[in-house]
Scaffold this active site. Structure first.
Site, PDB file in Angstrom:
ATOM      1  N   ASP A 238       0.808  -1.226   0.000  1.00  0.00           N
ATOM      2  CA  ASP A 238       0.000   0.000   0.000  1.00  0.00           C
ATOM      3  C   ASP A 238       0.836   1.269   0.000  1.00  0.00           C
ATOM      4  O   ASP A 238       0.475   2.267   0.624  1.00  0.00           O
ATOM      5  CB  ASP A 238      -0.983   0.011   1.192  1.00  0.00           C
ATOM      6  CG  ASP A 238      -1.760  -1.281   1.283  1.00  0.00           C
ATOM      7  OD1 ASP A 238      -2.233  -1.743   0.233  1.00  0.00           O
ATOM      8  OD2 ASP A 238      -1.877  -1.840   2.397  1.00  0.00           O
TER       9      ASP A 238
ATOM     10  N   LYS B  80       2.053   2.086  -5.196  1.00  0.00           N
ATOM     11  CA  LYS B  80       2.732   1.539  -6.385  1.00  0.00           C
ATOM     12  C   LYS B  80       1.880   1.686  -7.640  1.00  0.00           C
ATOM     13  O   LYS B  80       2.404   1.880  -8.721  1.00  0.00           O
ATOM     14  CB  LYS B  80       3.017   0.042  -6.194  1.00  0.00           C
ATOM     15  CG  LYS B  80       4.029  -0.246  -5.118  1.00  0.00           C
ATOM     16  CD  LYS B  80       4.236  -1.743  -4.961  1.00  0.00           C
ATOM     17  CE  LYS B  80       3.026  -2.484  -4.449  1.00  0.00           C
ATOM     18  NZ  LYS B  80       2.636  -2.197  -3.069  1.00  0.00           N
TER      19      LYS B  80
ATOM     20  N   GLY C 100      -4.394  -4.418  -4.118  1.00  0.00           N
ATOM     21  CA  GLY C 100      -5.421  -3.478  -4.522  1.00  0.00           C
ATOM     22  C   GLY C 100      -4.740  -2.212  -4.991  1.00  0.00           C
ATOM     23  O   GLY C 100      -3.949  -1.631  -4.267  1.00  0.00           O
TER      24      GLY C 100
HETATM   25  P1  IMP Z   1      -2.676 -12.905   2.252  1.00  0.00           P
HETATM   26  O1  IMP Z   1      -1.735 -12.370   1.246  1.00  0.00           O
HETATM   27  O2  IMP Z   1      -4.130 -12.691   1.913  1.00  0.00           O
HETATM   28  O3  IMP Z   1      -2.373 -14.336   2.603  1.00  0.00           O
HETATM   29  O4  IMP Z   1      -2.465 -12.080   3.617  1.00  0.00           O
HETATM   30  C1  IMP Z   1      -1.268 -12.184   4.374  1.00  0.00           C
HETATM   31  C2  IMP Z   1      -0.883 -10.839   4.962  1.00  0.00           C
HETATM   32  O5  IMP Z   1      -0.447  -9.978   3.922  1.00  0.00           O
HETATM   33  C3  IMP Z   1      -2.018 -10.112   5.663  1.00  0.00           C
HETATM   34  O6  IMP Z   1      -1.491  -9.383   6.758  1.00  0.00           O
HETATM   35  C4  IMP Z   1      -2.529  -9.148   4.617  1.00  0.00           C
HETATM   36  O7  IMP Z   1      -3.170  -8.028   5.181  1.00  0.00           O
HETATM   37  C5  IMP Z   1      -1.220  -8.772   3.948  1.00  0.00           C
HETATM   38  N1  IMP Z   1      -1.394  -8.325   2.552  1.00  0.00           N
HETATM   39  C6  IMP Z   1      -1.639  -9.091   1.473  1.00  0.00           C
HETATM   40  N2  IMP Z   1      -1.714  -8.355   0.361  1.00  0.00           N
HETATM   41  C7  IMP Z   1      -1.502  -7.093   0.725  1.00  0.00           C
HETATM   42  C8  IMP Z   1      -1.422  -5.844   0.006  1.00  0.00           C
HETATM   43  O8  IMP Z   1      -1.559  -5.778  -1.216  1.00  0.00           O
HETATM   44  N3  IMP Z   1      -1.166  -4.737   0.754  1.00  0.00           N
HETATM   45  C9  IMP Z   1      -0.971  -4.797   2.102  1.00  0.00           C
HETATM   46  N4  IMP Z   1      -1.024  -5.927   2.808  1.00  0.00           N
HETATM   47  C10 IMP Z   1      -1.295  -7.066   2.140  1.00  0.00           C
END
Ligand code: IMP
Length: 424
Positions: A13, A16, A40
């Protein structure tokens, strides 16, 4: 012609999407290499806001080829929905036949495995990312190429549904997924996507040889990297320079520029250690002004001051050739701003990020304090950006970051719009 990798240097976040969109103006190809719709990206073009989770940011440019590389995990329903939303207002897209598919059971397992962790949840996005990468590593995965080979697809789904039902039963006691139903659905995905499936590594190599400018678009950030993040509070992929090369299928030696995207302050979503996490009015101000709510989940982001100890590790792993500092406008108007330069720990002062979660939890940031820069009205900022004449307090802040990191700052972002950017 150079290949540029764009990498999130913090916990994701960092902004990018905007930087990629900006740099995509010159690029002919934009490739995503890792992660999935846990990412996102908000991109604003001509006052219209686009929220993308899976598609590369370059998709909004009609003259850019967008690639989804082998290292990405794809939820076909999300992909088809994003494509539908954009309609014809987009460039061409190709998807690696080697990328893995997030299946319905991965999403159920994500939730079930999180619940089984009790109070130590990772705080995943619940999109099935971890279980999908897990199956990839265990060699049970279903790849994009399988979607267009019905016999193989059927056999794989049958075996995986049986296995997943057993695991879901272990976690939740009631699981009866039907493989036939899932197979019928998956065949439809293959039908819808078949013209976009190919060898994206080879496509990329040909584009490189033709001399095109290429962007590798990172998702997430170095500090939720599976190896170098705050494990196990990480994602399941490698959002690093090496991870991007592998996940797009090119030699790491092809990457000439590595842009580390640095948000002017820190945010984190999900669980895990956060030295110096703020829980006061300053955090509230940053969260509201910076709209620090997850693009994917809507969760409020945890906030803190910029941390250069973290960034030094990101630099070591990724080899940034320049930095893009974003959201500096959010801090405007604050009396003072802080930067963490070291940690106080029970074993004394340290200047390198520890690997142990336990040790990170016991780190108290040591800050350098800077005079804040004034806020200005829209016209004044516009003029300052056009003339590259920023308030001197802001220049001091940027100079400190650049000198500490030993890396030049190439992009300064002062708002979400394309024209709120200074290139140096
Ligand atoms: P997962 O990638 O859904 O397995 O989540 C694992 C961890 O990575 C969690 O703490 C999510 O909030 C974090 N996370 C995953 N994708 C993002 C992102 O695009 N931005 C920020 N945090 C992320």
């Amino acid at each position: 012609m150079p290949i540029t990798a764009i990498i999130g240097s913090q916990w994701g976040d960092e902004g990018k999407g905007k930087i990629t969109d900006y740099l995509a103006e010159r690029a002919k190809v934009v490739s995503r290499s890792q992660g999935g719709n846990n990412a996102g990206h908000t991109v604003i073009v001509d006052d219209k806001t686009y929220k993308l989770h899976l598609l590369p940011s370059g998709i909004l440019r009609s003259d850019v080829l967008s690639l989804i590389g082998n290292g990405v995990v794809i939820d076909p329903e999300v992909l088809l929905n994003e494509l539908k939303q954009l309609g014809t207002k987009r460039g061409e897209l190709m998807i690696s036949e080697r990328a893995h598919i997030i299946m319905p059971y991965h999403k159920l397992l994500d939730g079930a495995e999180e619940s089984s962790r009790g109070t130590a949840t990772v705080g995943t996005t619940g999109r099935g990312i971890g279980p999908c990468y897990g199956d990839k590593v265990l060699r049970f995965g279903i790849r994009v190429g399988d979607l267009i080979e019905p016999q193989i697809l059927k056999e794989k789904i049958e075996a995986n549904v049986e296995r997943s039902n057993a695991m879901l039963k272990y976690y939740t006691k009631n699981a009866e997924l039907e493989s036939e139903e899932i197979f019928e659905e998956a065949k439809k995905w293959g039908e819808a996507l078949k013209d976009m499936i190919g060898d994206t590594s080879l496509i990329l190599k040909n584009k490189i040889d033709e001399g095109n400018e290429i962007l590798l678009e990172g998702a997430q950030g170095v500090h939720i990297d599976l190896d170098y993040g705050t494990y196990p509070y990480t994602t399941s992929s490698n959002p690093t320079t090496a991870g991007l090369a592998l996940g797009s299928g090119i030699s790491p030696l092809e990457i000439k520029n590595v842009v580390g995207v640095v948000k002017a302050y820190l945010t984190r979503v999900g669980s895990g250690p956060f030295p110096g996490e703020l829980d006061n009015e300053e955090a509230e101000m940053i969260r509201e002004k910076g709209n620090e709510y997850g693009t994917t989940t809507g969760r409020p982001r945890r906030c803190g001051w910029l941390d250069l100890v973290m960034l030094k590790l990101s630099q070591r792993i990724c080899g940034f050739t320049s930095l893009a500092v974003t959201k500096l406008d959010v801090l405007a108007g604050m009396e003072e701003v802080k930067i963490c330069v070291a940690y106080e720990t029970p074993d004394g002062r340290i200047e390198e990020m520890p690997a142990s979660i336990n040790r990170i939890e016991n780190c108290t940031p040591i800050y350098e304090v800077f005079e804040g820069w004034p806020d200005m009205n829209k016209e004044e900022w516009k003029e300052a950006i056009e003339n590259d004449s920023l308030p001197e307090q802001l220049e001091t802040y940027l100079k400190f970051i650049s000198e500490y990191m030993g890396t030049r700052i190439g992009i300064i972002s002062l708002g979400p719009e394309r024209n709120e950017t200074i290139i140096r």
